[in-house]
Write an enzyme that holds these catalytic residues in place. Sequence first.
Site, PDB file in Angstrom:
ATOM      1  N   GLN A   1      -4.497  -7.915 -34.286  1.00 30.71           N
ATOM      2  CA  GLN A   1      -4.965  -7.299 -35.889  1.00 30.71           C
ATOM      3  C   GLN A   1      -4.689  -8.724 -36.874  1.00 30.71           C
ATOM      4  O   GLN A   1      -5.692  -8.599 -37.557  1.00 30.71           O
ATOM      5  CB  GLN A   1      -3.830  -6.419 -36.139  1.00 30.71           C
TER       6      GLN A   1
ATOM      7  N   CYS B   1       0.770  -1.099   0.099  1.00 27.53           N
ATOM      8  CA  CYS B   1      -0.030  -0.012   0.046  1.00 27.53           C
ATOM      9  C   CYS B   1       0.884   1.387   0.024  1.00 27.53           C
ATOM     10  O   CYS B   1       1.177   1.672   1.032  1.00 27.53           O
ATOM     11  CB  CYS B   1      -1.021   0.046   1.232  1.00 27.53           C
TER      12      CYS B   1
ATOM     13  N   GLU C   1       2.965   0.168 -10.626  1.00 26.96           N
ATOM     14  CA  GLU C   1       4.173  -0.103 -10.371  1.00 26.96           C
ATOM     15  C   GLU C   1       5.058   1.096 -10.967  1.00 26.96           C
ATOM     16  O   GLU C   1       6.138   1.078 -11.163  1.00 26.96           O
ATOM     17  CB  GLU C   1       4.785  -1.420 -10.685  1.00 26.96           C
TER      18      GLU C   1
ATOM     19  N   ILE D   1      -5.323  -0.558  -4.255  1.00 30.38           N
ATOM     20  CA  ILE D   1      -4.649  -1.582  -3.466  1.00 30.38           C
ATOM     21  C   ILE D   1      -5.334  -2.881  -4.104  1.00 30.38           C
ATOM     22  O   ILE D   1      -6.286  -3.424  -3.963  1.00 30.38           O
ATOM     23  CB  ILE D   1      -4.645  -1.437  -2.145  1.00 30.38           C
TER      24      ILE D   1
ATOM     25  N   GLY E   1      12.383  -4.720  -7.717  1.00 31.99           N
ATOM     26  CA  GLY E   1      11.808  -6.091  -8.211  1.00 31.99           C
ATOM     27  C   GLY E   1      10.535  -6.327  -8.855  1.00 31.99           C
ATOM     28  O   GLY E   1      10.187  -6.952  -9.748  1.00 31.99           O
TER      29      GLY E   1
ATOM     30  N   GLY F   1      -4.681  11.133  -3.436  1.00 29.05           N
ATOM     31  CA  GLY F   1      -3.942  12.483  -4.191  1.00 29.05           C
ATOM     32  C   GLY F   1      -2.486  12.435  -4.483  1.00 29.05           C
ATOM     33  O   GLY F   1      -1.613  13.115  -4.558  1.00 29.05           O
ATOM     34  N   SER F   2      -1.947  10.969  -4.212  1.00 27.79           N
ATOM     35  CA  SER F   2      -0.440  10.859  -4.519  1.00 27.79           C
ATOM     36  C   SER F   2      -0.342   9.527  -5.248  1.00 27.79           C
ATOM     37  O   SER F   2      -0.314   8.370  -4.596  1.00 27.79           O
ATOM     38  CB  SER F   2       0.483  10.847  -3.270  1.00 27.79           C
ATOM     39  N   GLY F   3      -0.182   9.574  -6.580  1.00 26.52           N
ATOM     40  CA  GLY F   3       0.301   8.263  -7.278  1.00 26.52           C
ATOM     41  C   GLY F   3       1.802   8.185  -7.828  1.00 26.52           C
ATOM     42  O   GLY F   3       2.490   7.812  -7.044  1.00 26.52           O
ATOM     43  N   SER F   4       1.974   9.106  -8.730  1.00 27.33           N
ATOM     44  CA  SER F   4       3.380   9.135  -9.397  1.00 27.33           C
ATOM     45  C   SER F   4       4.218   9.714  -8.357  1.00 27.33           C
ATOM     46  O   SER F   4       5.166   9.379  -8.001  1.00 27.33           O
ATOM     47  CB  SER F   4       3.299   9.853 -10.755  1.00 27.33           C
TER      48      SER F   4
END
Length: 382
Positions: free
Chosen positions: A338, A126, A365, A159, A242, A131-134
């Site tokens: 395709q 987690c 990730e 999560i 990893g 409000g905070s990803g990258s």
Amino acid sequence: MMTDQFQLTDDQLAIQDMARKFTADAITPFAAEWDERGHFPRDVIKAAAELGFAAIYVGEESGGIGLGRLEAALIMEAMAYGCPATSAFVSIHNMASWMIDSFGSAEVKAKYLPDLVTMDRMASYCLTEPGSGSDAAALKTTARLEGDHYVVNGTKQFISGAGVNDIYVTMVRTGAPGPKGISCLVIEKDMPGVSFGAKERKLGWNASPTAQVILDNVKVPVENRVGAEGDGFRFAMAGLDGGRLNIGACSLGGAQRCLDEAIGYTKDRQQFGQPIADFQNTQFTLADMATDLEAARALLYLAAAKVTANAPDKSRFSAMAKRLATDNGSAVVDRALQLFGGYGYLKDYPIERFWRDLRVHSILEGTNQVMRMIVGRDLLRQ
Ligand code: FAD
Ligand code: 2MC
């Protein structure tokens, strides 16, 4: 021989073979149904633990099988040939368990690892918040020390395993803003104040439940802290070195499956009085798919060896390999779709599921833009 250093060892081939057999028996025949029904295959994942796949790079002294990151990538790649979402679920459990094994006290290891290595309990990781990803170091979930426990408040977003897993390896703020104020706590599903958001409805990864983890005045014993206060962000990033390899490997496995399916299909399907495999366009497309896949695989295996060896440039290589394997993997699957024509778009064939499942690997990730940021910064630092 020149090529010797580029061959897998007998032990690596044996583990790859074991993972392939497990996948063919327990995953591939069922994966479409799991996707369709949004079914989380707990029993199959638990069966993977019997092969040691719940603790691939957890040390043998902690009950793991103590292998390296290349072996882990081989296992993830093999399982993703059947179901990328299930393979990635196992990867996340491995990442969380490894963090406890590598950075936890003897006490926290003894408390959790015996059940994690057998998957009697399964673990989530987690980090992300609404409000905070990258910008992961901006996380706001707080842990306030009160005597012998922390009081934790906040919400974790997206999560994997939320609600179905038992253990949540959670990054929280114990100090100042920024990465240095972050610590890592092991939180249990049943601790009072832990609840979960609704299961997210997703484009893919339908075999892997995703939800918010909501922490409302959760009392977490101080002994559940992994490592020292302020070290949590470093541990989270080391875990992802990893994890990113494994996600890349999941793309390789899914893309290999679609390449194999496309080879079979184009040999059978007739148009204009001949198999579509006879058209040069088909052959050139298959050739490019195979080339792009092998290039990504070679980089990923090298990056895995660097993470195992703790090489100084391991994080850069892990980021490069994740970026290339997930981008190339999705492009390979798109070209397979395709080649299947209209049939590729139908759920009667597996391609569209892999197309949907692999799409998210360029996002989670760490997005592939963040991967470029990690690589670019490292290049300019030198
Ligand atoms: P944002 O950070 O808001 O990014 C939006 C866009 O802006 C992206 O294209 C991004 O690349 C771009 N961007 C942002 N910053 C920059 C920059 N500096 N330069 C250039 N471009 C930029 N998280 C967990 O902690 N645990 C999990 O188990 C987990 N499982 C997940 C499962 C699924 C199915 C999904 C979809 C996500 C999961 N995540 C999990 C969260 C995932 O890691 C985040 O979604 C991801 O890191 C991106 O964060 P964000 O979604 O907030 O996007
Ligand atoms: N290993 C060890 N330490 C590391 C590290 C690594 N790979 N990367 C960074 N650190 C350390 C770094 O050395 C620094 O410590 P110090 O100041 O002591 O040197 C500290 O961590 C802060 O690093 P940065 O200054 O690079 O931090 P910044 O905030 O600028 O950016 C960034 C870091 C963007 C790379 C990070 O926030 C990131 O990876 N963002 C993406 C988030 C992400 O990947 N989320 C995935 C969630 S999990 C998921 O999706 C699943 C499906 C499970």
